[in-house]
Design an enzyme around this catalytic site. Structure first.
Site, short mmCIF file in Angstrom:
data_model
loop_
_atom_site.label_atom_id
_atom_site.label_comp_id
_atom_site.label_asym_id
_atom_site.label_seq_id
_atom_site.Cartn_x
_atom_site.Cartn_y
_atom_site.Cartn_z
N THR A 1 22.75 99.46 -26.63
CA THR A 1 22.38 99.88 -25.32
C THR A 1 22.14 98.65 -24.37
O THR A 1 22.52 98.75 -23.16
CB THR A 1 20.81 100.54 -25.36
N GLU B 1 22.16 108.65 -23.97
CA GLU B 1 22.14 107.90 -25.08
C GLU B 1 23.22 108.51 -26.19
O GLU B 1 23.30 109.68 -26.45
CB GLU B 1 20.56 107.87 -25.46
N HIS C 1 19.39 109.75 -30.08
CA HIS C 1 19.51 108.59 -30.89
C HIS C 1 19.44 108.67 -32.34
O HIS C 1 18.74 109.47 -32.82
CB HIS C 1 18.29 107.51 -30.30
N ASP D 1 26.48 105.59 -23.43
CA ASP D 1 26.36 103.84 -23.51
C ASP D 1 27.21 103.49 -24.92
O ASP D 1 27.81 102.45 -24.83
CB ASP D 1 24.91 103.38 -23.62
#
Ligand code: GP9
Ligand code: MN
Length: 431
Positions: free
Chosen positions: A82, A38, A198, A257
């Site tokens: 994402t 992430e 994140h 991502d």
């Protein structure tokens, strides 16, 4: 309409490159792990804070002699973040100019996606994620893509301090995923979507193991701490894979991502990169994310080819020995030696592009040293840039037509069975 589909085929045919004989089918029949890192940017690779590597495990994986690592690989996401990454990686179609393909079209559209293609070649397939199943409409989209299993939050034991941000902390998530991985018939295709790294990069004290950076930008400085935590969770997961014997008979793919630090923080970015200031070109280069393919026996190394998320599916299908020359893909195999003049022109969702020669960012053209050359191009060079621009606009527009017109319902590649969405259910039964 079918006229649009004709344009699509024309583009796809022109864009396609022949597989590299050195790599085609190298991973045939292997388990596949798609490990979603992430918000993980390329600059984190080998990055140090106070002389200490932030992500030692991922660095080691990146430099492994059996890993092909791309160092000019760009995220190409738009608003769908994402979900755009997932869409590009598993369908080789772009996200939309606004919104998300998965949210708006994931339930209803026809796709010819990675999981379905592999299921039809004897693979079992599963996606794992520690957030609620409905986020980004995954619980519906995955049926359209042909995922047999989707292990979302309901499948994981949860406690008050197990979660942070969007879901289970990565270490807990990966550890608990093991018992489901063990039940998957081999060969399998398994995607694991981490989430602790994140925005806003907050982490409980006991999991912090490196100093924050010191840009004084509050939304930036925690990034290395959550990236370090992600790295440790990957270390634990790799340990498990080795113990389970899965490290040796799997192709392990890791990718970032999208960016973690947005363009809205140029001062902090400059400081992180040790520069006085950053230009629009620097910020475009800051959109690089890792794309790494590891497999026993694979001739690894750092590959400098320019590419992006749209190219992942064709690259992996060729490695897996899955013939894909009649599928509709916007990207192409990054390992191909059969390059065409547009092979390394990488589109961003806003119509900008980067390439090894010229890049277009906003209204300016840059050379590969980051110098503005907008009004300094020869006729010949200008022609090349115009062709790149046409290619990018065309590629994005065709992808949008496929998605918004659900054009793949009119076309089924040879040897592919249309996905029957009704045969999948992801509800946890109490068995
Ligand atoms: C949530 C997660 C986050 O399930 O995948 O998505 P993002 O905000 O990065 O698009
Ligand atoms: Mn994300």
């Amino acid at each position: 309409n079918s006229g649009d589909l004709d344009d699509v085929f024309k583009f796809v045919k022109k864009n396609r490159t022949a597989p590299n004989v050195q790599y085609f089918g190298k991973a045939k029949g292997k388990n596949v792990f798609m490990i979603h890192l992430e918000s993980f940017q390329q600059f984190l690779i080998d990055y140090k804070v106070n002389g200490e590597e932030v992500t030692p495990t991922i660095n080691k994986f990146y430099h492994d002699q059996n890993t092909i690592s791309f160092d000019n690989f760009f995220n190409q996401v738009g608003q769908g973040k994402t979900s755009d990454a997932e869409t590009m990686l598993e369908t080789s179609l772009y996200g939309l100019p606004s919104g998300s393909v998965m949210t708006s079209y994931g339930t209803s559209n026809t796709f010819q996606a990675m999981p379905a293609m592999l299921e039809q070649r004897g693979y079992s397939t599963a996606s794992f994620h520690g957030d609620v199943g409905s986020f980004w409409n995954r619980d519906n989209t995955y049926k359209s893509w042909g995922y047999q299993n989707y292990f979302s939050k309901d499948y994981y034991k949860d406690k008050a301090d197990y979660e942070i941000g969007y879901g289970l902390k990565d270490k807990i998530f990966l550890k608990q995923s093991v018992k489901y991985i063990e039940q998957l018939p081999q060969p399998f295709y398994a995607k694991l979507i981490t989430v602790t790294n994140h925005y806003p990069y907050e982490l409980d004290k006991k999991n912090q193991s490196i100093e924050k950076t010191t840009t004084k930008d509050a939304t930036v400085d925690g990034y290395v701490q959550t990236a370090r935590y992600l790295d440790q969770s990957i270390a634990e997961f790799i340990d498990y894979l080795k113990k389970a014997g899965l490290y040796d008979n799997s192709m392990i793919v890791m990718y970032g991502d999208h960016y973690g630090i947005s363009d809205n923080h140029p001062k902090a970015i400059a400081q992180l990169l040790g520069k006085k200031s950053v230009s629009s070109y620097d910020l475009a280069m800051f959109q690089k994310v890792p794309f790494m393919i590891h497999m026993n026996g694979l001739q690894g190394g750092i590959n400098h080819t320019y590419g992006g998320e749209i190219d992942v599916m064709p690259t992996l299908l060729d490695l897996l020995g899955v013939k894909n020359n009649d599928t509709v893909q916007m990207g192409h195999d990054l390992l191909s030696e059969d390059v065409n003049s547009m092979s390394q022109t990488v589109a961003f969702r806003n119509g900008n592009f980067v390439s090894p020669t010229y890049s277009k960012i906003g209204s300016k053209i840059y050379d590969n040293q980051g110098k503005v050359v907008t009004d300094k191009l020869s006729k010949e060079q200008q022609k090349q840039v115009d062709e790149q621009q046409d290619f990018v606009s065309n590629q994005l527009a065709l992808s949008d037509k496929i998605v918004t017109g659900d054009l793949l319902r009119f076309y089924t590649p040879k040897g592919f069975d249309k996905v029957d969405k009704t045969k999948y259910t992801y509800k946890k039964s109490d068995a």
